[in-house]
Design a protein around this motif. Structure first.
Motif, PDB file in Angstrom:
ATOM      1  N   ALA A   1      38.755 -31.130 167.049  1.00  0.00           N
ATOM      2  CA  ALA A   1      39.794 -31.561 166.007  1.00  0.00           C
ATOM      3  C   ALA A   1      40.082 -32.898 166.168  1.00  0.00           C
ATOM      4  N   TYR A   2      40.734 -33.496 164.964  1.00  0.00           N
ATOM      5  CA  TYR A   2      40.990 -34.946 164.594  1.00  0.00           C
ATOM      6  C   TYR A   2      42.239 -35.245 164.970  1.00  0.00           C
ATOM      7  N   TRP A   3      42.491 -36.010 165.968  1.00  0.00           N
ATOM      8  CA  TRP A   3      44.115 -36.335 166.390  1.00  0.00           C
ATOM      9  C   TRP A   3      44.630 -37.581 165.264  1.00  0.00           C
ATOM     10  N   GLN A   4      45.789 -37.315 164.965  1.00  0.00           N
ATOM     11  CA  GLN A   4      46.352 -38.479 163.966  1.00  0.00           C
ATOM     12  C   GLN A   4      47.867 -38.842 164.329  1.00  0.00           C
ATOM     13  N   ASP A   5      48.117 -40.021 164.285  1.00  0.00           N
ATOM     14  CA  ASP A   5      49.566 -40.182 164.197  1.00  0.00           C
ATOM     15  C   ASP A   5      50.618 -39.284 163.201  1.00  0.00           C
TER      16      ASP A   5
ATOM     17  N   VAL B   1      42.891 -31.106 161.774  1.00  0.00           N
ATOM     18  CA  VAL B   1      43.667 -32.047 161.953  1.00  0.00           C
ATOM     19  C   VAL B   1      44.891 -31.724 162.720  1.00  0.00           C
ATOM     20  N   PHE B   2      45.433 -32.895 163.863  1.00  0.00           N
ATOM     21  CA  PHE B   2      46.578 -32.196 164.125  1.00  0.00           C
ATOM     22  C   PHE B   2      47.245 -33.723 164.905  1.00  0.00           C
ATOM     23  N   THR B   3      48.730 -33.199 164.863  1.00  0.00           N
ATOM     24  CA  THR B   3      49.547 -34.521 165.511  1.00  0.00           C
ATOM     25  C   THR B   3      50.706 -33.883 166.345  1.00  0.00           C
ATOM     26  N   LYS B   4      51.531 -34.656 166.935  1.00  0.00           N
ATOM     27  CA  LYS B   4      52.431 -34.280 167.787  1.00  0.00           C
ATOM     28  C   LYS B   4      53.832 -34.170 166.842  1.00  0.00           C
ATOM     29  N   PHE B   5      54.427 -33.121 166.735  1.00  0.00           N
ATOM     30  CA  PHE B   5      55.468 -32.816 166.005  1.00  0.00           C
ATOM     31  C   PHE B   5      56.916 -33.204 166.469  1.00  0.00           C
ATOM     32  N   SER B   6      56.904 -32.502 167.960  1.00  0.00           N
ATOM     33  CA  SER B   6      57.987 -32.975 168.639  1.00  0.00           C
ATOM     34  C   SER B   6      57.441 -33.180 170.211  1.00  0.00           C
TER      35      SER B   6
ATOM     36  N   ALA C   1      57.727 -30.967 172.372  1.00  0.00           N
ATOM     37  CA  ALA C   1      56.835 -29.927 172.965  1.00  0.00           C
ATOM     38  C   ALA C   1      56.077 -29.055 172.122  1.00  0.00           C
ATOM     39  N   GLN C   2      55.715 -29.617 170.965  1.00  0.00           N
ATOM     40  CA  GLN C   2      54.990 -29.122 169.946  1.00  0.00           C
ATOM     41  C   GLN C   2      53.863 -30.071 169.307  1.00  0.00           C
ATOM     42  N   TYR C   3      52.737 -29.166 168.952  1.00  0.00           N
ATOM     43  CA  TYR C   3      51.561 -29.966 168.140  1.00  0.00           C
ATOM     44  C   TYR C   3      51.671 -28.985 166.510  1.00  0.00           C
ATOM     45  N   ILE C   4      51.502 -29.826 165.566  1.00  0.00           N
ATOM     46  CA  ILE C   4      51.155 -29.180 164.298  1.00  0.00           C
ATOM     47  C   ILE C   4      49.679 -29.418 163.908  1.00  0.00           C
ATOM     48  N   ILE C   5      48.828 -28.288 163.418  1.00  0.00           N
ATOM     49  CA  ILE C   5      47.571 -28.321 163.501  1.00  0.00           C
ATOM     50  C   ILE C   5      47.368 -27.852 161.915  1.00  0.00           C
ATOM     51  N   MET C   6      46.503 -28.361 161.215  1.00  0.00           N
ATOM     52  CA  MET C   6      45.950 -28.125 159.853  1.00  0.00           C
ATOM     53  C   MET C   6      44.487 -27.536 159.972  1.00  0.00           C
ATOM     54  N   LEU C   7      44.481 -26.548 159.585  1.00  0.00           N
ATOM     55  CA  LEU C   7      43.135 -25.924 159.582  1.00  0.00           C
ATOM     56  C   LEU C   7      42.607 -25.523 158.188  1.00  0.00           C
ATOM     57  N   PRO C   8      41.981 -26.660 157.586  1.00  0.00           N
ATOM     58  CA  PRO C   8      41.534 -26.604 156.171  1.00  0.00           C
ATOM     59  C   PRO C   8      40.014 -25.730 156.029  1.00  0.00           C
ATOM     60  N   SER C   9      39.436 -25.534 157.422  1.00  0.00           N
ATOM     61  CA  SER C   9      38.407 -24.715 157.434  1.00  0.00           C
ATOM     62  C   SER C   9      38.424 -23.202 157.585  1.00  0.00           C
ATOM     63  N   ALA C  10      39.767 -23.014 157.716  1.00  0.00           N
ATOM     64  CA  ALA C  10      40.117 -21.333 157.975  1.00  0.00           C
ATOM     65  C   ALA C  10      40.558 -20.983 156.495  1.00  0.00           C
ATOM     66  N   LYS C  11      39.844 -20.526 155.712  1.00  0.00           N
ATOM     67  CA  LYS C  11      40.088 -20.218 154.245  1.00  0.00           C
ATOM     68  C   LYS C  11      40.718 -18.919 154.196  1.00  0.00           C
TER      69      LYS C  11
END
Length: 456
Positions: free
Chosen positions: A333-337, A399-404, A406-416
């Protein structure tokens, strides 16, 4: 109890005053005066909701009385209805030019008088409400939604107007040191709290000056007619010390404050020039170790951006793609700020809406075995483990990023579909369990499907 409106009746005829009071007393609080001079003295002490004003009065007639009312800022907006026996067009035009709301002919009919007063008061209430809403919308449009400070657009107009009048000023860029590290290590929520705390302290320490947010962690203080550089330095030192103490507590010592200062007119007489000079001063502060402030002077080095790319004349599509291609081996997965993540999220959201498809968003949270927050000493290494698990198991298009913290938020565009998202969820859970060696750390995964057909 409903608020009773107040009416001031101005007429040199006591008979007319008596009739007016009889017609209105049941519905309004009525005050009576017999001359324009008395009306003006009355307004110095009390503010009626409406004035009934006779045109023909000795010494000061109704027209002159209205002129003086409109000339006073405190009560220039009080609606005025003229009482008149004159009906010629010239008199009516002159009254309207002065701002009369309406006319009531003499001898007046009580029902007509009450009807015209009620209509005028209703229109005045509507005018005030519209004015209030316009000011509120203007305030919303001119304020930064996160901090409540002036936004870049409004601040630019305000500063340019001041500089155009030849005002001497200090233009100060205020920047949070290591703000990216705050977001990366402590999460976006803490980052937002840092910005709001800084904004609050800017307003506290510079209440008479224009303070605003340009964007990100960059703020501006614009001070008209500043004191000497020595006195201004004392104020900035006190402000910086207070903010740094607050930031140290809020960010575990990660963040501090740097400030660059340019002065008008000696360093420039427009905002673009002052920004450039203050930014150069800030750049030197950063290069010298941060956590300081500096005034611009002409000996400071220029801030030059180094761009490693071929000259435009040599650019073609092949060399362009070579420049843009992500270096190294692409895996996982692709990490971004957080901010780039938002931009990618909105882009994918638009693309999915166009094709009427769905995609999944996953929130990964680390908790202890009882579902409570983890101790910070355990949390940080556990977040590193989760980072590795996400990169190892999810696809290259995710794509994922640090949300807090204790948390990561992850976007799964391939999961239709929801089934595909649950498969991704199971893979991540299994991978985390395999490489997590602390039995007191648990991973909680929440899924939601973004229905782009409905959102479009």
């Amino acid at each position: 109890m409903e608020n009773i409106k107040t009416i001031l009746v101005v007429d040199d005829s006591k008979a007319n005053l008596t009739l007016a009071k009889q017609a209105l007393d049941e519905y309004y609080q009525v005050s009576l005066v017999t001359s324009g001079q008395m009306a003006l003295r009355f307004l110095e002490k009390r503010m009626p909701d409406l004035i009934l004003l006779d045109i023909n009065m000795p010494e000061m007639d109704g027209l002159e009385t209205l002129r003086q009312i409109r000339a006073n800022h405190d009560y220039k907006d009080i609606p005025v209805i003229f009482l008149t026996a004159k009906t010629d067009p010239e008199t009516e035009v002159e009254c309207l030019k002065l701002g009369a709301a309406d006319f009531i002919g003499k001898p007046f009919v009580p029902q007509v008088m009450r009807s015209r007063i009620a209509r005028t008061l209703e229109l005045e209430e509507f005018r005030r409400l519209a004015e209030k809403r316009a000011k509120r919308f203007e305030s919303i449009a001119s304020k930064d939604p996160m901090t409540g400070l002036w936004n870049r657009s409004y601040l630019t107009q305000k500063i340019e107007l001041s500089l155009a009048q030849g005002t001497s000023a200090a233009y100060m860029i205020v920047d949070v040191d290591h703000f990216k590290s705050v977001n990366d290590k402590l999460g976006h929520i803490v980052g937002d709290q840092v910005l709001n705390r800084l904004a609050h302290m800017m307003m506290e320490y510079f209440p008479e000056d224009s303070v605003g947010r340009l964007g990100g962690d960059e703020f501006v203080i614009f001070m008209e007619n500043p004191p000497s550089n020595e006195r201004l330095s004392e104020r900035l030192s006190a402000f910086q010390a207070a903010v740094n103490a607050d930031l140290k507590e809020a960010t575990n010592g990660i963040a501090s404050l740097s400030i660059g200062i340019a002065l008008a007119p000696q360093d420039g007489n427009n905002m673009d020039t002052l920004y450039d000079k203050a930014d150069r001063a800030l750049y030197v502060v950063k290069k010298e170790g941060r956590n300081n402030f500096r005034f611009y002077d002409s000996t400071l080095p220029s801030k030059q951006a180094k761009v490693d790319r071929p000259e435009a004349i040599e650019m073609n599509i092949r060399t362009l793609m070579q420049q843009l291609k992500e270096p190294g081996t692409i895996r996982g997965a692709y990490w971004q700020d957080y901010e780039p993540f938002l931009a990618i999220f909105r882009f994918i959201e638009r693309m999915m809406a166009r094709s009427e498809q769905t995609f999944c968003v996953m929130l990964a949270t680390l908790l202890d075995s009882e579902g409570n927050m983890l101790d910070p000493n355990i949390l940080e290494p556990s977040m590193d483990v989760l980072f590795t698990a996400i990169q190892d198991t999810l696809r290259k298009g995710d794509v994922f990023t640090k949300f807090s913290g204790a948390q990561y938020i992850i976007m799964l565009p391939s999961a239709k579909a929801e089934s595909g998202a649950k498969i991704a969820c199971d893979r991540l859970q299994k991978r985390f369990d395999a490489i997590n060696f602390n039995p007191n750390v648990t991973l909680k995964l929440d899924l939601t499907m973004m229905d782009m057909v409905e959102r479009a």
